[in-house]
Design a protein around this motif. Sequence first.
Motif, mmCIF file in Angstrom:
data_model
loop_
_atom_site.group_PDB
_atom_site.id
_atom_site.type_symbol
_atom_site.label_atom_id
_atom_site.label_comp_id
_atom_site.label_asym_id
_atom_site.label_seq_id
_atom_site.Cartn_x
_atom_site.Cartn_y
_atom_site.Cartn_z
ATOM 1 N N ASN A 20 -10.161 6.788 8.833
ATOM 2 C CA ASN A 20 -9.713 6.258 7.765
ATOM 3 C C ASN A 20 -10.366 5.206 7.229
ATOM 4 N N LYS A 21 -10.942 5.192 6.033
ATOM 5 C CA LYS A 21 -11.870 4.382 5.320
ATOM 6 C C LYS A 21 -11.158 3.769 4.023
ATOM 7 N N GLY A 22 -10.008 3.825 3.996
ATOM 8 C CA GLY A 22 -9.287 3.521 2.476
ATOM 9 C C GLY A 22 -9.546 2.056 2.184
ATOM 10 N N LEU A 23 -9.811 1.980 0.741
ATOM 11 C CA LEU A 23 -10.278 0.833 0.243
ATOM 12 C C LEU A 23 -9.089 -0.080 -0.203
ATOM 13 N N SER A 24 -8.105 0.478 -0.697
ATOM 14 C CA SER A 24 -6.959 -0.328 -1.285
ATOM 15 C C SER A 24 -5.607 0.250 -0.164
ATOM 16 N N GLU A 25 -4.643 -0.353 -0.440
ATOM 17 C CA GLU A 25 -3.271 -0.169 0.182
ATOM 18 C C GLU A 25 -2.958 1.454 0.036
ATOM 19 N N GLU A 26 -3.043 1.659 -1.229
ATOM 20 C CA GLU A 26 -3.004 3.257 -1.791
ATOM 21 C C GLU A 26 -3.529 4.266 -0.914
ATOM 22 N N ASP A 27 -4.903 3.717 -1.060
ATOM 23 C CA ASP A 27 -6.133 4.808 -0.161
ATOM 24 C C ASP A 27 -5.747 4.877 1.275
ATOM 25 N N VAL A 28 -5.504 3.822 1.780
ATOM 26 C CA VAL A 28 -5.469 3.646 3.433
ATOM 27 C C VAL A 28 -3.870 4.653 3.504
ATOM 28 N N ILE A 29 -3.005 4.693 2.896
ATOM 29 C CA ILE A 29 -1.458 5.317 3.119
ATOM 30 C C ILE A 29 -1.964 6.753 2.960
ATOM 31 N N LYS A 30 -2.488 7.014 1.760
ATOM 32 C CA LYS A 30 -2.808 8.385 1.604
ATOM 33 C C LYS A 30 -3.641 9.017 2.560
ATOM 34 N N GLN A 31 -4.863 8.366 2.942
ATOM 35 C CA GLN A 31 -5.643 8.822 4.104
ATOM 36 C C GLN A 31 -4.873 8.899 5.332
ATOM 37 N N ALA A 32 -3.971 7.859 5.690
ATOM 38 C CA ALA A 32 -3.063 8.205 7.085
ATOM 39 C C ALA A 32 -2.369 9.271 6.743
ATOM 40 N N ARG A 46 -10.956 1.769 9.955
ATOM 41 C CA ARG A 46 -11.754 1.176 9.643
ATOM 42 C C ARG A 46 -11.389 -0.223 8.714
ATOM 43 N N ILE A 47 -10.926 -1.251 9.241
ATOM 44 C CA ILE A 47 -10.253 -2.280 8.415
ATOM 45 C C ILE A 47 -11.207 -2.952 7.572
ATOM 46 N N ASP A 48 -12.561 -2.629 7.837
ATOM 47 C CA ASP A 48 -13.861 -3.308 7.193
ATOM 48 C C ASP A 48 -13.962 -2.884 6.008
ATOM 49 N N TYR A 49 -13.380 -1.763 5.600
ATOM 50 C CA TYR A 49 -13.422 -0.951 4.287
ATOM 51 C C TYR A 49 -12.213 -1.489 3.442
ATOM 52 N N PHE A 50 -11.139 -2.017 3.967
ATOM 53 C CA PHE A 50 -9.882 -2.466 3.177
ATOM 54 C C PHE A 50 -10.357 -3.635 2.532
ATOM 55 N N LYS A 51 -10.041 -3.596 1.223
ATOM 56 C CA LYS A 51 -10.399 -4.598 0.596
ATOM 57 C C LYS A 51 -9.684 -5.959 0.556
ATOM 58 N N ASP A 52 -8.599 -5.863 1.178
ATOM 59 C CA ASP A 52 -7.731 -7.102 1.453
ATOM 60 C C ASP A 52 -7.743 -7.649 3.042
ATOM 61 N N VAL A 53 -8.658 -7.075 3.673
ATOM 62 C CA VAL A 53 -8.579 -7.260 5.134
ATOM 63 C C VAL A 53 -8.755 -8.769 5.554
ATOM 64 N N VAL A 54 -9.098 -9.792 4.497
ATOM 65 C CA VAL A 54 -8.959 -10.957 5.139
ATOM 66 C C VAL A 54 -7.587 -11.756 4.714
ATOM 67 N N LEU A 55 -6.882 -10.997 3.990
ATOM 68 C CA LEU A 55 -5.532 -11.622 3.466
ATOM 69 C C LEU A 55 -4.521 -10.933 4.667
ATOM 70 N N MET A 56 -4.321 -12.026 5.574
ATOM 71 C CA MET A 56 -3.642 -11.440 6.796
ATOM 72 C C MET A 56 -2.198 -10.862 6.562
ATOM 73 N N ASN A 57 -1.248 -11.499 5.666
ATOM 74 C CA ASN A 57 -0.087 -10.748 5.275
ATOM 75 C C ASN A 57 -0.135 -9.428 4.722
ATOM 76 N N ARG A 58 -1.097 -9.183 4.056
ATOM 77 C CA ARG A 58 -1.381 -7.924 3.274
ATOM 78 C C ARG A 58 -1.717 -6.896 4.637
ATOM 79 N N LEU A 59 -2.794 -7.423 5.347
ATOM 80 C CA LEU A 59 -3.356 -6.641 6.649
ATOM 81 C C LEU A 59 -2.162 -6.275 7.428
ATOM 82 N N LEU A 60 -1.329 -7.152 7.632
ATOM 83 C CA LEU A 60 0.113 -6.787 8.605
ATOM 84 C C LEU A 60 0.808 -5.899 7.836
#
Length: 140
Positions: A20-32, A46-60
């Motif tokens: 799963n190489k989703g860039l946004s939350e929507e992408d990640v969810i759709k790919q999952a 691959r959380i390195d693709y997720f654009k909000d990876v450094v925002l811990m609350n978003r990542l969680l």
Amino acid sequence: MSFEKKKVAVNDQTFLTLVNKGLSEEDVIKQAQEIKKLQPEMMEWRIDYFKDVVLMNRLLEVANKVKTIMDKTPILITFRSKKFGGKTELDSEDAYLNLVKIAIDFKLGNAIDIEHDHVSDRIAGLIQDAKAKELGVVLS
């Protein structure tokens, strides 16, 4: 939608994995959701693709949604640094190691990929932490 397929050795077991190489939350969810339908043995996020990876609350928040979607399908969490072909670069060694520690402490998935090319005593500690939380470990 087509997904990268690969075999991944976690501890002493090999899993056929879809990535799963989703860039946004929507992408990640759709790919999952799509990956879940394909019934792989494991999904690698691959959380390195997720654009909000450094925002811990978003990542969680997104990780919890992904875990709900994947249900019993194990999830491998991977952050690949740019020098190893990743999408996002963190600003320091500490930032990478801290992100891996958060992924372990909050059990973002069932297994964690740890790049072995970092400070060895910290890597050893992270492996120990992962095993204590009953997470699988992939050293790359």
